[in-house]
Motif scaffolding. Structure first.
Motif, PDB file in Angstrom:
ATOM      1  N   ILE A  28       0.814  -1.236   0.115  1.00 18.24           N
ATOM      2  CA  ILE A  28      -0.017  -0.141   0.118  1.00 18.24           C
ATOM      3  C   ILE A  28       0.990   1.312   0.039  1.00 18.24           C
ATOM      4  O   ILE A  28       0.501   2.377  -0.837  1.00 18.24           O
ATOM      5  N   GLU A  29       1.889   1.327   0.820  1.00 21.35           N
ATOM      6  CA  GLU A  29       2.875   2.397   0.717  1.00 21.35           C
ATOM      7  C   GLU A  29       3.564   2.609  -0.415  1.00 21.35           C
ATOM      8  O   GLU A  29       3.420   3.848  -0.817  1.00 21.35           O
ATOM      9  N   LYS A  30       4.003   1.404  -1.217  1.00 22.72           N
ATOM     10  CA  LYS A  30       4.682   1.579  -2.517  1.00 22.72           C
ATOM     11  C   LYS A  30       3.528   2.309  -3.547  1.00 22.72           C
ATOM     12  O   LYS A  30       4.110   3.109  -4.142  1.00 22.72           O
ATOM     13  N   GLU A  31       2.409   1.772  -3.459  1.00 18.71           N
ATOM     14  CA  GLU A  31       1.422   2.030  -4.393  1.00 18.71           C
ATOM     15  C   GLU A  31       1.058   3.502  -4.126  1.00 18.71           C
ATOM     16  O   GLU A  31       0.892   4.136  -5.257  1.00 18.71           O
ATOM     17  N   ASN A  32       0.987   3.736  -3.073  1.00 16.14           N
ATOM     18  CA  ASN A  32       0.722   5.338  -2.708  1.00 16.14           C
ATOM     19  C   ASN A  32       1.820   6.305  -3.120  1.00 16.14           C
ATOM     20  O   ASN A  32       1.542   7.499  -3.613  1.00 16.14           O
ATOM     21  N   GLY A  33       3.027   5.803  -2.960  1.00 11.39           N
ATOM     22  CA  GLY A  33       3.937   6.725  -3.370  1.00 11.39           C
ATOM     23  C   GLY A  33       4.242   6.790  -4.777  1.00 11.39           C
ATOM     24  O   GLY A  33       4.386   7.887  -5.586  1.00 11.39           O
ATOM     25  N   LYS A  34       3.763   5.840  -5.703  1.00 12.07           N
ATOM     26  CA  LYS A  34       3.868   5.873  -7.116  1.00 12.07           C
ATOM     27  C   LYS A  34       2.786   6.627  -7.746  1.00 12.07           C
ATOM     28  O   LYS A  34       2.914   7.547  -8.435  1.00 12.07           O
ATOM     29  N   ARG A  35       1.568   6.658  -7.059  1.00 16.83           N
ATOM     30  CA  ARG A  35       0.342   7.678  -7.239  1.00 16.83           C
ATOM     31  C   ARG A  35       0.797   9.115  -7.205  1.00 16.83           C
ATOM     32  O   ARG A  35       0.467   9.840  -8.153  1.00 16.83           O
ATOM     33  N   GLN A  36       1.401   9.274  -5.721  1.00 18.08           N
ATOM     34  CA  GLN A  36       1.777  10.863  -5.694  1.00 18.08           C
ATOM     35  C   GLN A  36       2.784  11.396  -6.775  1.00 18.08           C
ATOM     36  O   GLN A  36       2.802  12.385  -7.374  1.00 18.08           O
ATOM     37  N   LEU A  37       3.719  10.361  -7.263  1.00 18.46           N
ATOM     38  CA  LEU A  37       4.471  10.759  -8.183  1.00 18.46           C
ATOM     39  C   LEU A  37       3.835  11.250  -9.522  1.00 18.46           C
ATOM     40  O   LEU A  37       4.258  12.089 -10.192  1.00 18.46           O
ATOM     41  N   ARG A  38       2.958  10.215  -9.803  1.00 20.56           N
ATOM     42  CA  ARG A  38       2.069  10.341 -11.200  1.00 20.56           C
ATOM     43  C   ARG A  38       1.343  11.902 -11.175  1.00 20.56           C
ATOM     44  O   ARG A  38       1.228  12.501 -12.051  1.00 20.56           O
ATOM     45  N   GLN A  39       0.676  11.670 -10.058  1.00 21.71           N
ATOM     46  CA  GLN A  39       0.077  13.291  -9.606  1.00 21.71           C
ATOM     47  C   GLN A  39       1.253  14.290  -9.773  1.00 21.71           C
ATOM     48  O   GLN A  39       0.398  15.511 -10.329  1.00 21.71           O
ATOM     49  N   ASN A  40       2.200  14.266  -9.434  1.00 16.72           N
ATOM     50  CA  ASN A  40       3.441  15.193  -9.786  1.00 16.72           C
ATOM     51  C   ASN A  40       4.096  15.422 -11.098  1.00 16.72           C
ATOM     52  O   ASN A  40       4.836  16.144 -11.314  1.00 16.72           O
ATOM     53  N   GLY A  41       3.279  14.694 -11.927  1.00 18.51           N
ATOM     54  CA  GLY A  41       3.888  14.449 -13.366  1.00 18.51           C
ATOM     55  C   GLY A  41       5.024  13.625 -13.531  1.00 18.51           C
ATOM     56  O   GLY A  41       5.595  13.767 -14.680  1.00 18.51           O
ATOM     57  N   VAL A  42       5.453  12.773 -12.682  1.00 15.10           N
ATOM     58  CA  VAL A  42       6.570  12.053 -12.903  1.00 15.10           C
ATOM     59  C   VAL A  42       6.003  10.716 -13.662  1.00 15.10           C
ATOM     60  O   VAL A  42       5.046  10.039 -13.101  1.00 15.10           O
ATOM     61  N   ASP A  43       6.848  10.274 -14.542  1.00 14.43           N
ATOM     62  CA  ASP A  43       6.438   9.031 -15.520  1.00 14.43           C
ATOM     63  C   ASP A  43       7.009   7.783 -14.474  1.00 14.43           C
ATOM     64  O   ASP A  43       8.123   7.746 -14.148  1.00 14.43           O
TER      65      ASP A  43
END
Length: 334
Positions: free
Chosen positions: A233-248
């Motif tokens: 869950i922590e890892k997935e939330n981290g990726k989602r946050q990156l994508r929301q910030n425009g990171v591929d």
């Protein structure tokens, strides 16, 4: 307790190849829906708790309330109840309750985790008065999410085990597997391998159609620990946050897929494969609809009485709840 299933990355990538939309964007939207639905469940549990407490206090004064509810159980539950199971449930069940234990007493866990508690009177089958089975809602590192559980044994009286020894066998295998994991042992002992082989053969010889409802207490589900779920869950939330910030995060997703180890899943040791689905049906249908099913039982009883009453001696009194022994046997699926 709505469960959403993750798309296959490769299949989605092919379908979206000619569009500006990415798989990750769609997956994130699905997870946002999942987050909202989870929060709705959390609020609903809080709002309805006083009503369920009030209902419990009221129906506890009605003889055979829960046996009559079980008698009218929906097909998704009824199909698993064998005639011998029915005899026990209708004669000895005194109470049934569902709790969302991870959010009780101010807990902040997942509201989709549930404990289903069964209470019984003295009976000819087992010593237990209370049998409770817990289901944890967890997410694995490969993206799967759903309910997992642990086998719960029952203290059967001699010659009365409705599971034919299956429940005790799966509990013994589980206990040895847990002991192995705690000790850090990677290789299975010859003793454990033999236990697993015996259980596997017992399941094959029993056949799914002849398994007792009480084998449900042996359901295990996918092997996902609390720690694995937390990290996933922590890892997935981290990726989602990156994508929301425009990171591929495409490369990171591909790396994760390559790093995932193929772990052995003893699916053939599962004595009740649909155990999680049954838990969901009890939680979302039977438990909240108990009064409805009780009312249906009384209406059916009244209709049965009408078949034997003449126009001259109709009893104008309100129908009373009769014991399961006085009611016609419910037809069950073959």
């Amino acid at each position: 307790m709505v469960q959403r299933f993750a798309f296959t990355t490769a299949a989605m990538a092919a379908a979206l190849e000619e569009t500006p939309v990415t798989y990750e964007e769609l997956a994130d939207i699905e997870r946002e829906f999942d987050d909202v639905e989870t929060e709705i469940i959390r609020q609903q549990v809080q709002l309805t708790r006083p009503l369920y407490e009030k209902r419990h206090k009221t129906v506890s004064q009605i003889p055979n309330f829960w046996p009559l509810v079980i008698e009218q159980a929906p097909p998704d539950i009824d199909e698993y109840i064998q005639p011998s199971d029915s005899a026990l449930l209708l004669s000895s069940l005194t109470s049934l309750s569902v709790s969302h234990f991870e959010i009780e007493n101010g807990g902040t866990g997942d509201p989709r985790s549930v404990a289903i508690r069964w209470e019984f009177s003295e009976n000819d089958y087992f010593e237990d008065r209370v049998i409770e089975k817990k289901f944890w809602y967890r997410r694995s590192k490969d993206g799967w999410a759903g309910l997992v559980s642990e086998p719960v044994d029952i203290k059967w009286k001699k010659g009365k085990d409705l599971t034919g020894g299956l429940l005790s066998m799966v509990k013994a295998v589980w206990d040895e597997e847990q002991a192995m994991e705690k000790s850090g042992t990677k290789d299975k002992s010859a003793h454990l391998i033999e236990k697993q082989r015996t259980l596997r053969k017992k399941i094959e010889n029993t056949g799914l159609g002849g398994v007792s409802f009480f084998a449900w207490f042996g359901f295990r589900g996918k092997r996902v620990s609390a720690e694995e779920s937390r990290l996933a869950i922590e890892k997935e939330n981290g990726k989602r946050q990156l994508r929301q910030n425009g990171v591929d995060t495409t490369q990171a997703e591909q790396d994760d897929e390559e790093d995932e180890d193929e772990e052995e899943e003893d699916d053939d040791l599962e004595i009740f494969p649909e155990g999680d689905s049954l838990a969901v049906t009890i939680t979302e249908d039977l438990w909240p609809g108990a009064i409805k099913y009780f009312t249906q039982a009384q209406e059916q009883d009244a209709l049965s009485d009408d078949d034997f009453e003449s126009d001259e001696d109709i009893d104008e009194e309100e129908p009373k709840a009769r014991s399961p022994e006085e009611r016609p046997t419910k037809k069950r699926k073959a």
